[in-house]
Design an enzyme around this catalytic site. Structure first.
Site, PDB file in Angstrom:
ATOM      1  N   ASP A  31       0.694  -1.029   0.049  1.00 44.28           N
ATOM      2  CA  ASP A  31       0.022  -0.130   0.004  1.00 44.28           C
ATOM      3  C   ASP A  31       1.158   1.434  -0.080  1.00 44.28           C
ATOM      4  O   ASP A  31       2.043   0.987   0.114  1.00 44.28           O
ATOM      5  CB  ASP A  31      -0.922  -0.248   1.110  1.00 44.28           C
ATOM      6  CG  ASP A  31      -2.167   0.634   0.938  1.00 44.28           C
ATOM      7  OD1 ASP A  31      -2.162   1.683   0.073  1.00 44.28           O
ATOM      8  OD2 ASP A  31      -3.032   0.643   1.549  1.00 44.28           O
ATOM      9  N   GLU A  53      -9.662   7.736   3.499  1.00 43.93           N
ATOM     10  CA  GLU A  53      -8.808   7.014   4.610  1.00 43.93           C
ATOM     11  C   GLU A  53      -8.567   7.951   5.606  1.00 43.93           C
ATOM     12  O   GLU A  53      -8.423   9.073   5.458  1.00 43.93           O
ATOM     13  CB  GLU A  53      -7.441   6.715   4.115  1.00 43.93           C
ATOM     14  CG  GLU A  53      -7.243   5.757   2.871  1.00 43.93           C
ATOM     15  CD  GLU A  53      -6.119   5.885   2.067  1.00 43.93           C
ATOM     16  OE1 GLU A  53      -4.942   5.771   2.658  1.00 43.93           O
ATOM     17  OE2 GLU A  53      -6.120   6.254   1.040  1.00 43.93           O
TER      18      GLU A  53
HETATM   19  C1  BGC Z   1      -3.097   9.840  -2.347  1.00 40.84           C
HETATM   20  C2  BGC Z   1      -4.122   8.573  -1.893  1.00 40.84           C
HETATM   21  C3  BGC Z   1      -3.363   7.763  -1.145  1.00 40.84           C
HETATM   22  C4  BGC Z   1      -3.025   8.369   0.029  1.00 40.84           C
HETATM   23  C5  BGC Z   1      -2.196   7.483   0.989  1.00 40.84           C
HETATM   24  C6  BGC Z   1      -3.051  10.447  -1.106  1.00 40.84           C
HETATM   25  O1  BGC Z   1      -2.329  11.700  -1.435  1.00 40.84           O
HETATM   26  O2  BGC Z   1      -3.646  10.378  -3.181  1.00 40.84           O
HETATM   27  O3  BGC Z   1      -4.217   7.566  -3.222  1.00 40.84           O
HETATM   28  O4  BGC Z   1      -4.448   6.711  -0.619  1.00 40.84           O
HETATM   29  O5  BGC Z   1      -2.352   9.836  -0.060  1.00 40.84           O
HETATM   30  O6  BGC Z   1      -2.283   8.021   2.338  1.00 40.84           O
HETATM   31  C1  BGC Z   2      -4.976   2.885   0.030  1.00 41.49           C
HETATM   32  C2  BGC Z   2      -5.397   1.899  -1.012  1.00 41.49           C
HETATM   33  C3  BGC Z   2      -5.227   2.364  -2.462  1.00 41.49           C
HETATM   34  C4  BGC Z   2      -3.810   3.319  -2.518  1.00 41.49           C
HETATM   35  C5  BGC Z   2      -3.730   3.765  -4.027  1.00 41.49           C
HETATM   36  C6  BGC Z   2      -3.619   3.653  -0.317  1.00 41.49           C
HETATM   37  O1  BGC Z   2      -3.547   4.796   0.516  1.00 41.49           O
HETATM   38  O2  BGC Z   2      -4.868   2.713   1.410  1.00 41.49           O
HETATM   39  O3  BGC Z   2      -6.602   1.521  -0.862  1.00 41.49           O
HETATM   40  O4  BGC Z   2      -5.419   1.513  -3.333  1.00 41.49           O
HETATM   41  O5  BGC Z   2      -3.720   4.047  -1.421  1.00 41.49           O
HETATM   42  O6  BGC Z   2      -4.288   5.145  -4.040  1.00 41.49           O
END
Ligand code: BGC
Ligand code: BGC
Length: 856
Positions: A338, A538
C-alpha cells in the site's frame, strides 16, 4: 437459500451457521484446532499456516508460460529486476523516468491525475497511458522493454474519471445481498477502466469491518464474513473474467487486487492503519473470508495492508505473506504494497525497506519514494541483504501475471479493445445497472403510518444539504481522493435525489420544490429531508463516536419545524456506516438508510413512489449488512458477542409488503456531549475543545477567551470580525515592534503522521489586509526543539487582500522542516516581528484549498 444468504437473518443465527460455512470455504473450525500455546507466547504475530484454509488456485502449472518467464528473467539486468518490483505514482514520475528506470508499474493515487488535473478528460488518461507504455517498452538503453501496468482505485466504478457512472460504495452493495449484481458491476467497471487504457484496479476491498468508527468501513461489504465471502469471487470474476477462458484478463477484463491483506477492518478502536489485536483464529475466520473465494477465482494481485497484527506491521510479516497467503493458501499472483506502507515497517523508511521484500512483498507501492527506494534496493540486492532468489521470485510472479494478461502482445493502450470508447464510461445499460444497485441497497428502517410509498400526484418538498448534491451521494474516492471539493457540475449525466424526485412527480402528475434549508413557497404534502456525512476517505473519516459531527444539526432543526407544521417527513441518510440516529428516527415518519449511492439518485425515487393505481414497481429489498447501534459509543457489535444488542440487527430491513410500526427511541447518545465534535482546531471564531487560542509577545503568552483582548504589552491585538456567521472570525493586528505570535495549543498531542504521508494539509480560512511581512512564519509545534514552520508570506500575498480564502500547507512541509508530526500540540503557530493584519475563521485538516503552499 444459499448458506451465505441465511447468514444475514441475525447475528446469533450467523454465529450458528458460520462454522459449517467456513468449513465449506475450506477453513478449519477454530474451536477444534488451537495453535500451539508455546509458540503463541513467544511472538503474538507468529502464524500457524497449517490451521489456515487451502483454497484451490485455478491455474495448473503451465510449462510454456514458465519457460517464457524464465527466459526473460535470464536476460534481465539486476537494475531491470529491481525496477519491476517498484511502482511509482504519476504525480511523482514522468515517462522520461520510466524510460530510465523501467519500473514494473505506475499508479494514479486518489489525488493524482494527468497533468495534475483531477478533472482531466478521459482522453488525457488514455494519452498518458500510451506515453508511459511507450517509455516502458523503450529498449534504446539496451534493456528488455517490459511493458508496465497501470493500477488505479476504480472503487465504485472508474471513480477517478469525470463522467463515469458511479455505483454505490460497498457498504450499500452489501445490503443488496445480490452477488449476481456485484458481478455485473465489476464487469462494467472493468469496461470503464479499459476505455482509458488502464489494466489494473485496486479492487475489490474485501475487508470485514468490525468497528464502524473506522473511516473506511464503507469500503467493506459487511461486518459479516459470510456476506463478504459470497461477493468476493463474483466480483473478482466480473473484473478479470473466467480463469479458464481465453479472454481472461484481456479484452473487456482487467487485473483485480483484493485488499487489504489482512484485518484492515479489525484494528483497535477502528483506527485506520492501526493494530488488530486479535487471535490468529479471528484473523482467519473473520478477516480472511474474502480471500478464499478470491483466490479460487484466480485473483492476480493482493494488496498488503498498512495495518499491524498484534503489534507488527503486516507489510513486514513473512509468516502471513509468504507462509500463509502464498504457501498455505496457494496464491500464485503477486503482492503489492500500500501507499508507502513499507515505510511503516519496523526499521524501515519510505525509501529503504529490504524487510518488506524479504517478507514476501513483490511490488512496493512507492508513489513519491520510488527513486530512493530503487537505489537502496539495488544496493541491498548487490550486497546480499535481499537474496537474489527472493528478487527473482518477486519478478517471476510479476512477469507471470503480465504474460497471463497478454500485456506483451497487447500493443499500446490506445490500440486495445474498448480503448477510447468513452461512451462506455456512461452507457444507458451502465446507468440501469447502477440504478438497480441503488434501489436494492436502500434499507427502510421506519415507515410509521405507512407514509411510504408516496403518491406521485402530490406537492413534494426535497430539502436538506444532500437534496441536490451528487458529491455527498458519492462519498470518498470520487474524482478526488477524499471526494471533497466537488459540485454537481463534476458529475455530468448524474442524477441527484432532487432530480429523481422531480422526474417521478412530473410523471405522476404532482409537483416538486427544492430548497436546502427547509424553506418552501407552497406548503408541501410531504417533505423528503436528505442529509448525512460529508465525503471522506482514509483516516479522515475515522470517528471517536458514531454520530454526525456536532455542528451538523441543520437537518434536525428542519425536521422539528416540519413536525410543528404537521408536514410528514421522509428522512434519507447518506452515510458510509450506521450512525447513532435516534433523534432523526424520532422526528421522521419514514426513514431510509441510503448509504453512498453514487451518481444514479433516480434509484431512490424509484422506490419511494407508488404508481397511480397504488401498486409499486419496486419494494424495498435491502437488508442491513452492518448492525445498527443503539447509542453513539461506537463500540464494536460483533458476531457471537455476548452483549450483542443493536437497535436494528444484521439483516434488518422493512418492506411495503410487511408493514411495521417503530416506537419512539431514547435520545440519550450514551456519550459526553464534547465528544460529538467536528475534529477541527478552530471553527467560526472559537477554538474547538480541547484546543485553545493564545497570543504572545514572544515571552508571555495570553489565552484568549473573550474579545477584544491583547498580548502582554499590547503587541498583538485581537478583535472579532465576520465570516461564515456573525463574529465568526478573529482578527489579529501585530504592531510590528518585535516578535509576536498567535497559537492554537492543547495539553495533549495529536498524531498527524498518516495525514502527512497522505498529502493532507493544514487548512486556514483567512483574510489579510495589506501586505504580509516577509518574515512571517507559519508552523506546527510538538514540544521543545521539535517545531517546524514554513515562510508563508509569498503564499498569503497570492490570495487577494480583503477577502476570506482557504490556504493549505501540506503537513509534510512541516515535517520536512523539522516537526515531529506524530505529536502535534500546537496545531498552528504564526510568528512575525513585522506589522501584520490577519483574520482567520477556521483552522482544520483537509484536502481542499484555494491556495496551496509549495514547500519545494
Ligand atoms: C493519495 C492516495 C493515497 C493516500 C495515502 C494520497 O495523497 O492520493 O491515493 O491513498 O495519499 O495515504
Ligand atoms: C489506500 C489503498 C489504495 C492506494 C492507492 C492507499 O493509501 O490504502 O486502498 O489502493 O492508496 O491509492
Amino acid at each position: 437459500m444459499s448458506p451465505s444468504m441465511s447468514l444475514v437473518r441475525s447475528k446469533y443465527a450467523a454465529a450458528l451457521v458460520l462454522a459449517p460455512f467456513l468449513l465449506l470455504l475450506g477453513c478449519k473450525d477454530a474451536t477444534k484446532e488451537e495453535p500451539a500455546a508455546a509458540a503463541k507466547a513467544e511472538d503474538p504475530a507468529a502464524v500457524h499456516p497449517e490451521i489456515w484454509p487451502s483454497p484451490k488456485w485455478p491455474f495448473a502449472k503451465d510449462a510454456a508460460l514458465e519457460e517464457k518467464v524464465a527466459t526473460l528473467l535470464d536476460k534481465m539486468t539486476v537494475e531491470e529486476k529491481v525496477g519491476q518490483v517498484i511502482q511509482g505514482d504519476i504525480a511523482s514520475m514522468t515517462p522520461e523516468d520510466m524510460k530510465k528506470y523501467h519500473l514494473g508499474s505506475i499508479l494514479a493515487g486518489g489525488g493524482s491525475a494527468p497533468g495534475g488535473n483531477e478533472r482531466a478528460p478521459a482522453s488525457e488518461w488514455l494519452k498518458l497511458a500510451d506515453e508511459f507504455y511507450a517509455a516502458s517498452i523503450d529498449t534504446s538503453n539496451g534493456g528488455q522493454g517490459i511493458p508496465m501496468i497501470w493500477g488505479i482505485d476504480a472503487m465504485h466504478g472508474h471513480s477517478n474519471i469525470v463522467g463515469a457512472v458511479l455505483f454505490p460504495h460497498n457498504v450499500g452493495l452489501g445490503a443488496t445481498h445480490n452477488p449476481k449484481l456485484l458481478g455485473d458491476i465489476a464487469r462494467v467497471t472493468a469496461e470503464q477502466v479499459r476505455t482509458t487504457g488502464i489494466e489494473w484496479t485496486f479492487a475489490p476491498t474485501v475487508t470485514v469491518p468490525q468497528d464502524d468508527r473506522w473511516g473506511r468501513a464503507y469500503e467493506g461489504y459487511s461486518e459479516d464474513p459470510g456476506i463478504v465471502a459470497s461477493y468476493a469471487g463474483a466480483f473478482v470474476r466480473g473484473l478479470q473474467g473466467d480463469p479458464s477462458s481465453p479472454d481472461f484478463l484481456k479484452g473487456h477484463y482487467v487485473l483485480s487486487s483484493t485488499k487489504h491483506f489482512l484485518a484492515d477492518g479489525g484494528t483497535e478502536n477502528g483506527r485506520d492503519q492501526g493494530d488488530a489485536k486479535i487471535p490468529e483464529t479471528t484473523l482467519r475466520d473473520i478477516h480472511n473470508a474474502g480471500y478464499v473465494p478470491a483466490i479460487e477465482a484466480g485473483v492476480q494481485t493482493v494488496m498488503i495492508s498498512f495495518s499491524s497484527w498484534n503489534g507488527k506491521k503486516i507489510t513486514g510479516n513473512k509468516g502471513l505473506i509468504t507462509d500463509v497467503l502464498k504457501g498455505r493458501m496457494n496464491f500464485d499472483g503477486f503482492t503489492v504494497g500500500d501507499w508507502n506502507a513499507h515505510g511503516q515497517v519496523e526499521g524501515c523508511t519510505n525509501d529503504n525497506c529490504p524487510q518488506a521484500l524479504n517478507a514476501g512483498l513483490d511490488m512496493y507501492m512507492a508513489p513519491d519514494s520510488w527513486r530512493g527506494l530503487f537505489d537502496n534496493t539495488l544496493k541491498q540486492v548487490k550486497d546480499g541483504t535481499i537474496p537474489m532468489a527472493r528478487l527473482d521470485d518477486a519478478v517471476t510472479r510479476i512477469l507471470r501475471v503480465k504474460f497471463r494478461a497478454g500485456i506483451f502482445e497487447a500493443g499500446p493502450p490506445s490500440k486495445r479493445p474498448l480503448a477510447g470508447d468513452f461512451k462506455l464510461l456512461n452507457s444507458p445499460q451502465q446507468r440501469a445497472i447502477a440504478r438497480q444497485a441503488v434501489r436494492e441497497s436502500l434499507v427502510l428502517l421506519k415507515n410509521n403510518g405507512g407514509l411510504l410509498p408516496l403518491a406521485a400526484n402530490k406537492h413534494v418538498l426535497v430539502t436538506g444539504d444532500g437534496a441536490d448534491n451528487i458529491s455527498k451521494q458519492s462519498g470518498g474516492w470520487t474524482i478526488t481522493w477524499q471526494g471533497t471539493g466537488l459540485t454537481n457540475a463534476d458529475f455530468p449525466g448524474g442524477t441527484s435525489v432532487w432530480a429523481g424526485v422531480k422526474a417521478a412527480v412530473k410523471a405522476g402528475g404532482g409537483s416538486a420544490e427544492l430548497s436546502t434549508d427547509g424553506s418552501y413557497k407552497k406548503k408541501p404534502d410531504v417533505a423528503i429531508v436528505v442529509f448525512g456525512e460529508n465525503p471522506y476517505a482514509e483516516f479522515q473519516g475515522d470517528l471517536k463516536v458514531l454520530t454526525l459531527p456536532g455542528s451538523m444539526t441543520q437537518h434536525l432543526e428542519i425536521m422539528k419545524k416540519f413536525q410543528d407544521e404537521k408536514i410528514p417527513v421522509v428522512a434519507v441518510l447518506f452515510s458510509g456506516r450506521p450512525l447513532w440516529q435516534n433523534r432523526e428516527l424520532n422526528l421522521a415518519n419514514a426513514y431510509v438508510a441510503a448509504w453512498l449511492p453514487g451518481t444514479e439518485g433516480g434509484g431512490i425515487s424509484d422506490v419511494l413512489f407508488r404508481k397511480r393505481d397504488g401498486s409499486v414497481d419496486h419494494d424495498f429489498s435491502g437488508k442491513l449488512s452492518y448492525s445498527w447501534p443503539r447509542d453513539a459509543k461506537g463500540e464494536p457489535l460483533n458476531v457471537g458477542q455476548d452483549n450483542y444488542d443493536p437497535l436494528f440487527p444484521l439483516g434488518f430491513g422493512l418492506t411495503y409488503a410487511a408493514p411495521q410500526e417503530t416506537a419512539a427511541l431514547s435520545e440519550d447518545p450514551g456519550i459526553p456531549a464534547e465528544l460529538m465534535s467536528t475534529g477541527s482546531f478552530f471553527d467560526k471564531g472559537t477554538p474547538v475543545a480541547p484546543w485553545s487560542l493564545r497570543v504572545s509577545n514572544g515571552a508571555d503568552s495570553t489565552r484568549i477567551t473573550t474579545v477584544p483582548a491583547e498580548s502582554v504589552g499590547g503587541r498583538v491585538k485581537v478583535t472579532a470580525t465576520d465570516d461564515l456567521v456573525q463574529e465568526g472570525a478573529r482578527r489579529f493586528v501585530f504592531a510590528g515592534d518585535g516578535k509576536g505570535t498567535v497559537q492554537i495549543t492543547s495539553e495533549g498531542a495529536v498524531d498527524l503522521s498518516r495525514e502527512a504521508n497522505g498529502d493532507v494539509m493544514l487548512l486556514i480560512r483567512l483574510k489579510r489586509e495589506g501586505k504580509v511581512p516577509n518574515d512571517l512564519k507559519l508552523g506546527v509545534g510538538c514540544g521543545a526543539g521539535c517545531a517546524g514552520s514554513v515562510p508563508i508570506a509569498g503564499t498569503l500575498d497570492a490570495v487577494p487582500a480583503g477577502k476570506f480564502a482557504t490556504v493549505g500547507i501540506p503537513l509534510k512541509c512541516f515535517a520536512k522542516n523539522g516537526a515531529d508530526v506524530s505529536k502535534v500540540n500546537e496545531s498552528l503557530v504564526l510568528e512575525t516581528e513585522g506589522k501584520l493584519d490577519l483574520a482567520f475563521s477556521q483552522v482544520k485538516i483537509g484536502t481542499v484549498a484555494d491556495e496551496v503552499h509549495s514547500c519545494n
